[in-house]
Write an enzyme that holds these catalytic residues in place. Structure first.
Site, PDB file in Angstrom:
ATOM      1  N   ASP A   2      77.351  15.223 -10.440  1.00  0.00           N
ATOM      2  CA  ASP A   2      77.128  15.776 -11.779  1.00  0.00           C
ATOM      3  C   ASP A   2      77.265  17.293 -11.838  1.00  0.00           C
ATOM      4  O   ASP A   2      77.247  17.870 -12.916  1.00  0.00           O
ATOM      5  CB  ASP A   2      75.729  15.387 -12.276  1.00  0.00           C
ATOM      6  CG  ASP A   2      75.619  13.884 -12.502  1.00  0.00           C
ATOM      7  OD1 ASP A   2      76.578  13.309 -13.019  1.00  0.00           O
ATOM      8  OD2 ASP A   2      74.579  13.296 -12.146  1.00  0.00           O
ATOM      9  N   HIS A  19      70.351  14.323  -3.707  1.00  0.00           N
ATOM     10  CA  HIS A  19      70.715  12.919  -3.881  1.00  0.00           C
ATOM     11  C   HIS A  19      69.855  12.063  -2.969  1.00  0.00           C
ATOM     12  O   HIS A  19      69.545  12.484  -1.854  1.00  0.00           O
ATOM     13  CB  HIS A  19      72.204  12.699  -3.546  1.00  0.00           C
ATOM     14  CG  HIS A  19      72.739  11.429  -4.106  1.00  0.00           C
ATOM     15  ND1 HIS A  19      72.590  10.231  -3.458  1.00  0.00           N
ATOM     16  CD2 HIS A  19      73.376  11.177  -5.266  1.00  0.00           C
ATOM     17  CE1 HIS A  19      73.135   9.290  -4.193  1.00  0.00           C
ATOM     18  NE2 HIS A  19      73.614   9.828  -5.298  1.00  0.00           N
TER      19      HIS A  19
HETATM   20  N1  CMC Z   1      66.132  21.072  -7.162  1.00  0.00           N
HETATM   21  C1  CMC Z   1      65.026  21.503  -6.514  1.00  0.00           C
HETATM   22  N2  CMC Z   1      64.328  20.734  -5.647  1.00  0.00           N
HETATM   23  C2  CMC Z   1      64.779  19.490  -5.435  1.00  0.00           C
HETATM   24  C3  CMC Z   1      65.925  18.974  -6.069  1.00  0.00           C
HETATM   25  C4  CMC Z   1      66.605  19.831  -6.964  1.00  0.00           C
HETATM   26  N3  CMC Z   1      67.686  19.394  -7.615  1.00  0.00           N
HETATM   27  N4  CMC Z   1      66.125  17.688  -5.678  1.00  0.00           N
HETATM   28  C5  CMC Z   1      65.144  17.405  -4.817  1.00  0.00           C
HETATM   29  N5  CMC Z   1      64.334  18.496  -4.656  1.00  0.00           N
HETATM   30  C6  CMC Z   1      63.198  18.607  -3.748  1.00  0.00           C
HETATM   31  C7  CMC Z   1      61.974  17.876  -4.287  1.00  0.00           C
HETATM   32  O1  CMC Z   1      61.178  18.730  -5.085  1.00  0.00           O
HETATM   33  C8  CMC Z   1      61.305  17.442  -3.004  1.00  0.00           C
HETATM   34  O2  CMC Z   1      60.673  18.582  -2.461  1.00  0.00           O
HETATM   35  P1  CMC Z   1      59.255  18.433  -1.646  1.00  0.00           P
HETATM   36  O3  CMC Z   1      59.626  17.609  -0.444  1.00  0.00           O
HETATM   37  O4  CMC Z   1      58.836  19.820  -1.362  1.00  0.00           O
HETATM   38  O5  CMC Z   1      58.350  17.697  -2.586  1.00  0.00           O
HETATM   39  C9  CMC Z   1      62.470  17.102  -2.077  1.00  0.00           C
HETATM   40  O6  CMC Z   1      63.542  17.922  -2.532  1.00  0.00           O
HETATM   41  C10 CMC Z   1      62.877  15.639  -2.108  1.00  0.00           C
HETATM   42  O7  CMC Z   1      63.098  15.277  -3.460  1.00  0.00           O
HETATM   43  P2  CMC Z   1      62.823  13.822  -4.055  1.00  0.00           P
HETATM   44  O8  CMC Z   1      62.716  13.924  -5.543  1.00  0.00           O
HETATM   45  O9  CMC Z   1      61.673  13.219  -3.322  1.00  0.00           O
HETATM   46  O10 CMC Z   1      64.147  13.097  -3.591  1.00  0.00           O
HETATM   47  P3  CMC Z   1      64.731  11.762  -4.216  1.00  0.00           P
HETATM   48  O11 CMC Z   1      65.641  11.199  -3.229  1.00  0.00           O
HETATM   49  O12 CMC Z   1      63.634  10.901  -4.725  1.00  0.00           O
HETATM   50  O13 CMC Z   1      65.518  12.299  -5.535  1.00  0.00           O
HETATM   51  C11 CMC Z   1      67.168  13.083  -7.000  1.00  0.00           C
HETATM   52  C12 CMC Z   1      66.879  12.411  -5.631  1.00  0.00           C
HETATM   53  C13 CMC Z   1      68.669  12.998  -7.297  1.00  0.00           C
HETATM   54  C14 CMC Z   1      66.422  12.347  -8.107  1.00  0.00           C
HETATM   55  C15 CMC Z   1      66.745  14.567  -6.947  1.00  0.00           C
HETATM   56  O14 CMC Z   1      67.434  15.240  -5.918  1.00  0.00           O
HETATM   57  C16 CMC Z   1      66.914  15.279  -8.267  1.00  0.00           C
HETATM   58  O15 CMC Z   1      66.046  15.183  -9.142  1.00  0.00           O
HETATM   59  N6  CMC Z   1      68.051  16.022  -8.466  1.00  0.00           N
HETATM   60  C17 CMC Z   1      68.326  16.671  -9.730  1.00  0.00           C
HETATM   61  C18 CMC Z   1      68.844  15.651 -10.736  1.00  0.00           C
HETATM   62  C19 CMC Z   1      70.272  15.224 -10.427  1.00  0.00           C
HETATM   63  O16 CMC Z   1      71.145  16.037 -10.179  1.00  0.00           O
HETATM   64  N7  CMC Z   1      70.506  13.910 -10.515  1.00  0.00           N
HETATM   65  C20 CMC Z   1      71.836  13.327 -10.312  1.00  0.00           C
HETATM   66  C21 CMC Z   1      71.899  12.508  -9.056  1.00  0.00           C
HETATM   67  S1  CMC Z   1      73.573  12.041  -8.573  1.00  0.00           S
HETATM   68  C22 CMC Z   1      74.216  11.080  -9.841  1.00  0.00           C
HETATM   69  C23 CMC Z   1      73.388   9.933 -10.284  1.00  0.00           C
HETATM   70  O17 CMC Z   1      72.623   9.328  -9.531  1.00  0.00           O
HETATM   71  O18 CMC Z   1      73.514   9.553 -11.441  1.00  0.00           O
END
Ligand code: CMC
Length: 427
Positions: free
Chosen positions: A363, A306
């Site tokens: 989720d 998140h």
């Molecule tokens: N599985 C594997 N790796 C992950 C995940 C995951 N679910 N989430 C983040 N990472 C890794 C990402 O690859 C990155 O690694 P590195 O630093 O080596 O490049 C690091 O963690 C930081 O990720 P980010 O994408 O830069 O973080 P963010 O804050 O921009 O993204 C997020 C947050 C929710 C988009 C992301 O965690 C994600 O894609 N999660 C899976 C989708 C999900 O469950 N979304 C629902 C969010 S909660 C409800 C809502 O908002 O609607």
């Protein structure tokens, strides 16, 4: 406490005011930065940018705290209904019985949609994703209600709010009915908000339908947990569209589209598909966790991570507990819940997830409940939208009260400088 920040840059310095929020967050105010220095800030993804001051929802991502209007989410989930929480978010206080009766009464009176609306559905392919249908139908409400489109007219705004909250469950349920070729049911105003939605989704004209109180309570809980989450992607979309003074239907339709993405609300559908894929392909949970860690961006562990929570998402904790309750009370065995629990346990011990502070989010477990009550996967995100609607509206109202300027970020241009056009023959 008011303090100031000094910004030094090549060629000068500037003193910037700071604000402090009621929970102690501090921010440097850069509203006049460009006018005073010619500089702008650059923050793609807005992870360090506050877009507004707000009194609606507080999140402490480090501690895993979520409060609506000061009330902890755990207390609201236990003691209130979704309509009470909707009222709280939009109008700032929990309603008295009289206020709630008036509010619920008006919502009930607006649950039907215009008969001509059915023609829209007929034009959609059977496999149309219900999120596309919901967004289109909500935008289309503006064509039926030109009498309530002025965002500066309080009475028109009030009617639009009631129409939206009343009609979105009908709109979403009809998208589902269309996809399976069943007749659209009319709302039954004797039922609760959630009871009515369940009937629209799961009943047919040929059989009597009883709302299961266990299911009704579980869905009401899920709607409460999804009702607001401060400046997330879809809410920011609603605010920015609203800042152009577009009508409420247009802003909410845009929010629905933003929510649809798999990184946002669309993740709930992706989680259940992931759990089903593990179950059907006979993959080991460890294998799947390893895949999610690969640099291939498409194989993330859906329902994990998140932007704001670097600890357990408090909503995920409540939903996990509700999963056990609901499955037990419905007498349903669910393999997917077992896989989800195993996945969570493994990921929470894995260095990759630990170092990046990736925890289960809202989720991760919600789809297990939706599946247990017979909801098709592609309806999970529309149900998230029904829950998030009062939050979007509350934020839209607040944005207007604050007379916010039109949302219009700047950019740092990195393209070509002025060029001469070469005639086509010479290119
Ligand atoms: N599985 C594997 N790796 C992950 C995940 C995951 N679910 N989430 C983040 N990472 C890794 C990402 O690859 C990155 O690694 P590195 O630093 O080596 O490049 C690091 O963690 C930081 O990720 P980010 O994408 O830069 O973080 P963010 O804050 O921009 O993204 C997020 C947050 C929710 C988009 C992301 O965690 C994600 O894609 N999660 C899976 C989708 C999900 O469950 N979304 C629902 C969010 S909660 C409800 C809502 O908002 O609607």
């Amino acid at each position: 406490m008011s303090s100031k920040a000094e910004l030094h840059f090549d060629g000068g310095s500037v003193t910037l005011p700071m604000v402090e929020g009621s929970e102690g967050e501090r921010a440097i105010v850069i509203e006049n930065l460009r006018a005073e220095t010619g500089l702008i800030t650059l923050d793609p993804g807005y992870a360090n940018t506050g877009s507004c001051e707000s009194r609606i929802t507080f999140i402490d991502g480090e501690q895993g705290i979520l409060r609506y209007r000061g009330y902890p989410i755990e207390h609201l989930a236990e003691r209130c209904t979704f309509l009470e929480v909707s009222y709280l978010l939009m109008f700032g206080e929990l309603p008295t019985q009289q206020q709630l009766d008036r509010f619920s009464g008006s919502i009930i009176n607006h649950t039907m949609i215009h008969e001509d609306f059915r023609l829209f559905y007929r034009a959609l392919p059977k496999d149309a994703h219900p999120m596309a249908a919901c967004s289109a139908m909500v935008a289309a409400l503006a064509t039926f209600y030109p009498d309530s489109l002025d965002p500066r007219n309080p009475r028109e705004v009030e009617i639009s709010i009631h129409r939206l909250i009343a009609k979105l469950p009908t709109i979403a349920a009809y998208a589902y009915k269309h996809s399976i070729g069943q007749p659209f049911m009319y709302p039954d105003n004797q039922l609760s908000y959630v009871g009515n939605f369940l009937r629209l989704m799961f009943s047919t004209p040929c059989e009597s339908f009883e709302v299961d109180p266990v299911v009704e309570k579980a869905i009401d809980l899920l709607l409460i947990l999804h009702a607001d989450h401060e400046q997330n992607c879809s809410t920011s979309t609603v605010r920015i569209v609203g800042s152009s003074h577009a009508n409420l239907f247009a802003a909410i339709s845009a929010g629905i589209n933003a929510l649809w993405g798999p990184r946002h609300g669309g993740a709930n559908q992706e989680v259940i598909e992931m759990l089903q894929a593990i179950s059907e392909a006979g993959l080991s949970v460890r294998e799947f966790v390893e895949r999610a860690k690969s640099s291939d961006d498409t194989s993330r562990l859906m329902g994990f991570g998140h932007r704001v929570y670097k600890n357990f998402d408090p909503r995920a904790k409540i939903i996990k507990k509700a999963c056990y309750d609901v499955l037990q009370r419905l007498g349903v065995q669910n393999k997917l819940l077992e896989i989800a629990v195993e996945l969570e346990e493994l990921a929470l011990k894995d260095d990759y997830f630990v170092e990046r502070k990736l925890y289960p989010n809202v989720d991760f477990y919600s789809g297990v409940i939706y599946t247990a009550i017979g909801t098709p996967d592609n309806m999970f995100t529309p149900m998230f939208a029904i829950g998030r609607l009062p939050g979007w509206i509350a934020q839209w109202l607040e944005m207007h009260e604050q007379r916010q300027k039109i949302g219009r970020p700047r950019q740092v241009y990195q393209g070509e400088k002025t060029r001469e056009i070469t005639p086509i023959a010479g290119r």
